[in-house]
Design a protein around this motif. Structure first.
Motif, short mmCIF file in Angstrom:
data_model
loop_
_atom_site.label_atom_id
_atom_site.label_comp_id
_atom_site.label_asym_id
_atom_site.label_seq_id
_atom_site.Cartn_x
_atom_site.Cartn_y
_atom_site.Cartn_z
N GLN A 22 0.86 -1.18 0.00
CA GLN A 22 0.00 0.00 0.00
C GLN A 22 0.90 1.23 0.00
O GLN A 22 1.72 1.40 0.90
N PRO A 54 -2.42 1.94 -10.17
CA PRO A 54 -1.97 0.97 -9.17
C PRO A 54 -0.96 -0.04 -9.71
O PRO A 54 0.02 -0.34 -9.04
N THR A 55 -1.18 -0.55 -10.91
CA THR A 55 -0.28 -1.57 -11.45
C THR A 55 1.12 -1.00 -11.65
O THR A 55 2.12 -1.62 -11.27
N CYS A 105 2.76 -0.41 -8.20
CA CYS A 105 3.07 -1.67 -7.53
C CYS A 105 4.25 -2.38 -8.20
O CYS A 105 5.12 -2.92 -7.51
N ILE A 146 1.35 -9.12 -10.76
CA ILE A 146 0.36 -8.42 -9.95
C ILE A 146 -0.93 -9.24 -9.99
O ILE A 146 -1.45 -9.55 -11.06
N SER A 184 -3.84 -8.49 -7.82
CA SER A 184 -5.01 -7.61 -7.66
C SER A 184 -4.54 -6.19 -7.37
O SER A 184 -3.45 -5.98 -6.85
N THR A 185 -5.38 -5.22 -7.73
CA THR A 185 -5.08 -3.81 -7.45
C THR A 185 -6.36 -3.12 -6.99
O THR A 185 -7.46 -3.55 -7.30
N SER A 186 -6.17 -2.04 -6.26
CA SER A 186 -7.30 -1.18 -5.89
C SER A 186 -6.73 0.20 -5.57
O SER A 186 -5.52 0.38 -5.49
N GLU A 187 -7.61 1.15 -5.43
CA GLU A 187 -7.18 2.51 -5.10
C GLU A 187 -8.23 3.21 -4.28
O GLU A 187 -9.41 2.89 -4.34
N TYR A 228 -2.72 3.77 -3.66
CA TYR A 228 -2.82 2.52 -4.40
C TYR A 228 -2.47 1.32 -3.53
O TYR A 228 -1.55 1.40 -2.71
N GLN A 229 -3.19 0.25 -3.72
CA GLN A 229 -2.91 -1.01 -3.05
C GLN A 229 -2.83 -2.12 -4.09
O GLN A 229 -3.47 -2.04 -5.13
N CYS A 230 -2.04 -3.16 -3.77
CA CYS A 230 -1.99 -4.30 -4.66
C CYS A 230 -1.48 -5.53 -3.92
O CYS A 230 -0.94 -5.43 -2.82
#
Length: 100
Positions: free
Chosen positions: A43, A53-54, A57, A72, A74-77, A91-93
């Motif tokens: 994160q 995010p990608t 990460c 990678i 999974s990703t989220s923001e 960003y998280q992944c």
């Protein structure tokens, strides 16, 4: 399964109770993740827009594991906007890293 009686606050209750026993040797042999693979989460901090995010990460994991294969998973923001309308992103992944 067996039927078990118990009393709670003066009421008799009956519940079906199941007992599950697992063979310890079977658990050790059934690893879902191979020993040469690591799964890690990342994160980042709050930042201005213009990335994704990608990309962030991959930059993080490539700097941490420069000679390893990285995928990678999974990703989220998250985003937030200040009172002036400036938007920031976090960003998280989750990534899989091939260790060997």
């Amino acid at each position: 399964m067996m039927l078990k009686a118990m009393t709670v606050a003066g009421f008799s209750l009956f519940a079906l109770v199941a007992t599950i026993s697992l063979d310890a040797s079977a658990q050790q042999d059934d690893n879902l993740i191979p020993n040469d693979l690591a799964i890690e989460a990342y994160q980042g901090g709050w930042r201005s827009g213009g990335s994704d995010p990608t990309k962030e990460c991959l930059a993080h994991f490539n700097s941490k594991y420069p000679t390893k294969r990285i995928q990678i998973i999974s990703t989220s923001e998250e985003s937030r906007k200040d009172w002036k309308g400036h938007v920031e992103y976090k960003y998280q992944c989750t990534a899989a890293i091939k260790l060997k």
